[in-house]
Design a protein around this motif. Structure first.
Motif, PDB file in Angstrom:
ATOM      1  N   PHE A   5       0.783  -1.252   0.066  1.00 28.57           N
ATOM      2  CA  PHE A   5      -0.063  -0.140  -0.097  1.00 28.57           C
ATOM      3  C   PHE A   5       0.953   1.279   0.239  1.00 28.57           C
ATOM      4  N   CYS A   6       1.955   1.344   0.775  1.00 28.54           N
ATOM      5  CA  CYS A   6       2.951   2.626   0.959  1.00 28.54           C
ATOM      6  C   CYS A   6       3.388   2.567  -0.344  1.00 28.54           C
ATOM      7  N   GLN A   7       3.996   1.859  -0.963  1.00 31.18           N
ATOM      8  CA  GLN A   7       4.574   1.608  -2.244  1.00 31.18           C
ATOM      9  C   GLN A   7       3.656   2.363  -3.368  1.00 31.18           C
ATOM     10  N   LYS A   8       2.695   1.812  -3.398  1.00 29.89           N
ATOM     11  CA  LYS A   8       1.590   2.287  -4.328  1.00 29.89           C
ATOM     12  C   LYS A   8       1.264   3.813  -4.013  1.00 29.89           C
ATOM     13  N   ILE A   9       0.990   4.251  -2.939  1.00 25.46           N
ATOM     14  CA  ILE A   9       0.875   5.559  -2.774  1.00 25.46           C
ATOM     15  C   ILE A   9       2.157   6.347  -2.888  1.00 25.46           C
TER      16      ILE A   9
END
Length: 133
Positions: free
Chosen positions: A88-92
């Protein structure tokens, strides 16, 4: 106010991504809410129903950095990092216009104890090299 609601919705979504809304995650979210003058009642409504997350690519660089910093801070808040949280963090980070290298560069520097304004300024400047518009 719209910007802080989006950031809170993003953090709430991340906090829920592993299926457990940890108390330390809530504390980080409440701190961000207070800094944005969001009432406890409005925050509770957002926790129950986060706003859609959109327009991340249209924000100024400083806001994007703050979002990335706070997302990483929240992910690390409960001392348990799930694969779903990392993804999720990488996507954000990508949605904010940061290369994966920016996430990797910032990750070890984010701690639950607030950094000094000078340290944050240095990291903000350093991550500009990994930001694409």
């Amino acid at each position: 106010m719209e910007n802080i609601r989006t950031q809170l919705s993003l953090l709430i979504t991340l906090a829920n991504s592993d299926g457990e809304f940890h108390e330390r995650e809530r504390q980080v979210i409440e701190r961000v809410a207070r800094s944005g003058d969001i009432s406890q009642e409005e925050l509770e409504l957002l926790i129950k129903q986060p706003d859609p997350i959109e327009g991340l690519d249209k924000m100024p660089y400083d806001d994007r950095f703050d979002y990335l910093y706070n997302v990483i801070l929240l992910m690390k808040a409960d001392s348990v990092i799930q694969d779903s949280e990392l993804l999720f963090c990488q996507k954000i980070a990508n949605s904010l216009g940061f290369q994966l290298a920016a996430f990797m560069e910032l990750y070890p520097h984010v701690h639950i104890n607030m950094k000094s304004p000078e340290e944050l300024r240095m990291m903000r400047k350093k991550l500009q090299d990994y930001h694409v518009d």
